[in-house]
Write a protein that holds these residues in place. Structure first.
Motif, PDB file in Angstrom:
ATOM      1  N   THR A  75      77.802 -28.127   5.692  1.00 39.69           N
ATOM      2  CA  THR A  75      78.704 -28.554   6.766  1.00 39.69           C
ATOM      3  C   THR A  75      77.962 -28.887   8.062  1.00 39.69           C
ATOM      4  OG1 THR A  75      79.089 -26.275   7.474  1.00 39.69           O
ATOM      5  CG2 THR A  75      80.607 -27.189   5.833  1.00 39.69           C
ATOM      6  N   SER A  76      76.643 -28.755   8.067  1.00 36.97           N
ATOM      7  CA  SER A  76      75.869 -29.085   9.261  1.00 36.97           C
ATOM      8  C   SER A  76      76.064 -30.567   9.604  1.00 36.97           C
ATOM      9  CB  SER A  76      74.383 -28.813   9.027  1.00 36.97           C
ATOM     10  OG  SER A  76      73.597 -29.370  10.050  1.00 36.97           O
ATOM     11  N   LEU A  77      76.351 -30.833  10.863  1.00 36.20           N
ATOM     12  CA  LEU A  77      76.569 -32.215  11.283  1.00 36.20           C
ATOM     13  C   LEU A  77      75.291 -33.043  11.265  1.00 36.20           C
ATOM     14  CD1 LEU A  77      78.985 -31.527  14.262  1.00 36.20           C
ATOM     15  CD2 LEU A  77      79.562 -32.205  11.932  1.00 36.20           C
ATOM     16  N   LEU A  78      74.181 -32.456  11.682  1.00 39.53           N
ATOM     17  CA  LEU A  78      72.924 -33.198  11.771  1.00 39.53           C
ATOM     18  C   LEU A  78      72.098 -33.147  10.494  1.00 39.53           C
ATOM     19  CD1 LEU A  78      71.619 -32.267  15.331  1.00 39.53           C
ATOM     20  CD2 LEU A  78      72.856 -34.305  14.626  1.00 39.53           C
ATOM     21  N   GLN A  79      72.299 -32.113   9.681  1.00 41.07           N
ATOM     22  CA  GLN A  79      71.522 -31.893   8.457  1.00 41.07           C
ATOM     23  C   GLN A  79      70.023 -31.796   8.738  1.00 41.07           C
ATOM     24  OE1 GLN A  79      72.670 -31.645   4.906  1.00 41.07           O
ATOM     25  NE2 GLN A  79      74.216 -30.818   6.269  1.00 41.07           N
ATOM     26  N   ARG A  80      69.700 -31.157   9.866  1.00 37.86           N
ATOM     27  CA  ARG A  80      68.302 -30.881  10.238  1.00 37.86           C
ATOM     28  C   ARG A  80      68.307 -29.853  11.345  1.00 37.86           C
ATOM     29  NH1 ARG A  80      67.221 -33.061  15.196  1.00 37.86           N
ATOM     30  NH2 ARG A  80      68.542 -34.786  15.870  1.00 37.86           N
ATOM     31  N   TYR A  81      67.131 -29.263  11.595  1.00 40.11           N
ATOM     32  CA  TYR A  81      66.982 -28.369  12.737  1.00 40.11           C
ATOM     33  C   TYR A  81      66.872 -29.217  14.002  1.00 40.11           C
ATOM     34  CZ  TYR A  81      66.046 -24.574   9.490  1.00 40.11           C
ATOM     35  OH  TYR A  81      66.158 -23.636   8.506  1.00 40.11           O
ATOM     36  N   ILE A  82      67.421 -28.704  15.101  1.00 39.42           N
ATOM     37  CA  ILE A  82      67.285 -29.437  16.356  1.00 39.42           C
ATOM     38  C   ILE A  82      65.914 -29.166  16.963  1.00 39.42           C
ATOM     39  CG2 ILE A  82      69.746 -29.526  16.825  1.00 39.42           C
ATOM     40  CD1 ILE A  82      69.389 -27.244  18.796  1.00 39.42           C
ATOM     41  N   GLN A  83      65.485 -30.060  17.810  1.00 39.05           N
ATOM     42  CA  GLN A  83      64.182 -29.954  18.464  1.00 39.05           C
ATOM     43  C   GLN A  83      64.348 -29.327  19.855  1.00 39.05           C
ATOM     44  OE1 GLN A  83      61.290 -30.928  16.852  1.00 39.05           O
ATOM     45  NE2 GLN A  83      62.733 -31.125  15.158  1.00 39.05           N
ATOM     46  N   PRO A  84      63.314 -28.630  20.340  1.00 37.81           N
ATOM     47  CA  PRO A  84      63.389 -28.040  21.681  1.00 37.81           C
ATOM     48  C   PRO A  84      63.752 -29.061  22.761  1.00 37.81           C
ATOM     49  CG  PRO A  84      61.488 -27.165  20.524  1.00 37.81           C
ATOM     50  CD  PRO A  84      62.062 -28.265  19.656  1.00 37.81           C
ATOM     51  N   ALA A  85      63.279 -30.278  22.635  1.00 35.83           N
ATOM     52  CA  ALA A  85      63.585 -31.311  23.628  1.00 35.83           C
ATOM     53  C   ALA A  85      65.078 -31.626  23.661  1.00 35.83           C
ATOM     54  CB  ALA A  85      62.788 -32.582  23.345  1.00 35.83           C
TER      55      ALA A  85
ATOM     56  N   ASN B 219      67.355 -31.429  26.948  1.00 31.84           N
ATOM     57  CA  ASN B 219      68.178 -32.554  27.422  1.00 31.84           C
ATOM     58  C   ASN B 219      69.583 -32.101  27.802  1.00 31.84           C
ATOM     59  OD1 ASN B 219      66.164 -34.461  27.163  1.00 31.84           O
ATOM     60  ND2 ASN B 219      66.767 -35.022  25.083  1.00 31.84           N
ATOM     61  N   VAL B 220      70.159 -31.180  27.033  1.00 32.99           N
ATOM     62  CA  VAL B 220      71.491 -30.679  27.359  1.00 32.99           C
ATOM     63  C   VAL B 220      71.448 -29.870  28.654  1.00 32.99           C
ATOM     64  CG1 VAL B 220      73.378 -29.165  26.613  1.00 32.99           C
ATOM     65  CG2 VAL B 220      72.280 -30.705  24.984  1.00 32.99           C
ATOM     66  N   VAL B 221      70.422 -29.041  28.812  1.00 29.29           N
ATOM     67  CA  VAL B 221      70.276 -28.252  30.040  1.00 29.29           C
ATOM     68  C   VAL B 221      70.144 -29.183  31.246  1.00 29.29           C
ATOM     69  CG1 VAL B 221      68.765 -26.642  31.271  1.00 29.29           C
ATOM     70  CG2 VAL B 221      69.306 -26.255  28.859  1.00 29.29           C
ATOM     71  N   LEU B 222      69.342 -30.226  31.108  1.00 28.73           N
ATOM     72  CA  LEU B 222      69.195 -31.188  32.208  1.00 28.73           C
ATOM     73  C   LEU B 222      70.514 -31.888  32.525  1.00 28.73           C
ATOM     74  CD1 LEU B 222      65.753 -32.777  31.304  1.00 28.73           C
ATOM     75  CD2 LEU B 222      66.285 -31.337  33.278  1.00 28.73           C
TER      76      LEU B 222
ATOM     77  N   LYS C 165      77.555 -25.373  23.085  1.00 26.16           N
ATOM     78  CA  LYS C 165      76.722 -25.079  21.919  1.00 26.16           C
ATOM     79  C   LYS C 165      75.699 -26.202  21.768  1.00 26.16           C
ATOM     80  CE  LYS C 165      79.880 -25.014  18.827  1.00 26.16           C
ATOM     81  NZ  LYS C 165      80.549 -24.880  17.528  1.00 26.16           N
ATOM     82  N   VAL C 166      74.454 -25.815  21.567  1.00 19.45           N
ATOM     83  CA  VAL C 166      73.397 -26.776  21.312  1.00 19.45           C
ATOM     84  C   VAL C 166      72.687 -26.285  20.062  1.00 19.45           C
ATOM     85  CG1 VAL C 166      71.400 -27.993  22.265  1.00 19.45           C
ATOM     86  CG2 VAL C 166      73.133 -27.083  23.803  1.00 19.45           C
ATOM     87  N   GLU C 167      73.295 -26.598  18.903  1.00 17.63           N
ATOM     88  CA  GLU C 167      72.771 -26.053  17.665  1.00 17.63           C
ATOM     89  C   GLU C 167      72.938 -27.011  16.483  1.00 17.63           C
ATOM     90  OE1 GLU C 167      75.623 -25.281  15.520  1.00 17.63           O
ATOM     91  OE2 GLU C 167      76.635 -26.040  17.289  1.00 17.63           O
ATOM     92  N   GLY C 168      73.353 -28.199  16.751  1.00 15.41           N
ATOM     93  CA  GLY C 168      73.397 -29.217  15.711  1.00 15.41           C
ATOM     94  C   GLY C 168      74.542 -29.108  14.722  1.00 15.41           C
ATOM     95  N   GLY C 169      75.538 -28.309  15.007  1.00 14.81           N
ATOM     96  CA  GLY C 169      76.685 -28.206  14.133  1.00 14.81           C
ATOM     97  C   GLY C 169      76.609 -27.116  13.084  1.00 14.81           C
ATOM     98  N   LEU C 170      75.665 -26.184  13.213  1.00 14.82           N
ATOM     99  CA  LEU C 170      75.563 -25.088  12.247  1.00 14.82           C
ATOM    100  C   LEU C 170      76.567 -23.989  12.513  1.00 14.82           C
ATOM    101  CD1 LEU C 170      71.718 -24.633  11.829  1.00 14.82           C
ATOM    102  CD2 LEU C 170      73.324 -25.455  10.139  1.00 14.82           C
ATOM    103  N   ILE C 171      76.799 -23.679  13.779  1.00 13.38           N
ATOM    104  CA  ILE C 171      77.688 -22.576  14.158  1.00 13.38           C
ATOM    105  C   ILE C 171      79.101 -23.126  14.268  1.00 13.38           C
ATOM    106  CG2 ILE C 171      78.195 -20.833  15.903  1.00 13.38           C
ATOM    107  CD1 ILE C 171      75.191 -20.901  16.595  1.00 13.38           C
ATOM    108  N   ARG C 172      80.029 -22.496  13.580  1.00 15.56           N
ATOM    109  CA  ARG C 172      81.389 -23.008  13.544  1.00 15.56           C
ATOM    110  C   ARG C 172      82.223 -22.627  14.750  1.00 15.56           C
ATOM    111  NH1 ARG C 172      79.234 -22.219   8.820  1.00 15.56           N
ATOM    112  NH2 ARG C 172      79.375 -23.822   7.265  1.00 15.56           N
ATOM    113  N   HIS C 173      81.993 -21.475  15.392  1.00 21.77           N
ATOM    114  CA  HIS C 173      82.657 -21.121  16.646  1.00 21.77           C
ATOM    115  C   HIS C 173      81.797 -20.192  17.473  1.00 21.77           C
ATOM    116  CE1 HIS C 173      84.403 -18.820  13.320  1.00 21.77           C
ATOM    117  NE2 HIS C 173      85.298 -19.749  13.148  1.00 21.77           N
ATOM    118  N   VAL C 174      82.100 -20.169  18.773  1.00 23.54           N
ATOM    119  CA  VAL C 174      81.346 -19.325  19.712  1.00 23.54           C
ATOM    120  C   VAL C 174      82.002 -17.977  19.770  1.00 23.54           C
ATOM    121  CG1 VAL C 174      80.618 -19.048  22.107  1.00 23.54           C
ATOM    122  CG2 VAL C 174      80.674 -21.310  21.082  1.00 23.54           C
TER     123      VAL C 174
END
Length: 68
Positions: free
Chosen positions: A26-36, A40-43, A59-68
């Motif tokens: 169910t991951s939206l990106l189907q990969r690990y996100i990068q530190p950059a 970018n979200v923090v900026l 949430k900045v996790e690429g769609g792995l976590i379903r809720h906060v």
């Protein structure tokens, strides 16, 4: 993950691709996100562009976590 890939005789990229295909379907990106990408979200949130956002968890996790 690199050690796991080595044990399986796979490249790191192949091991990650198979991990998401088999375990995180169910991951939206189907990969690990990068530190950059996190940076970018923090900026964005700290800039004038994010000035209308307040009181909401981001949430900045690429769609792995379903809720906060």
């Amino acid at each position: 993950m690199k050690g796991f890939a080595t044990l399986k005789g796979q490249s790191l990229e192949e091991a990650c691709r198979l991990y998401f295909k088999e375990n995180e379907t169910t991951s939206l990106l189907q990969r690990y996100i990068q530190p950059a990408e996190v940076a970018n979200v923090v900026l964005f949130l700290g800039s004038q562009l994010g000035s209308a956002l307040n009181g909401h968890a981001q949430k900045v996790e690429g769609g792995l976590i379903r809720h906060v």
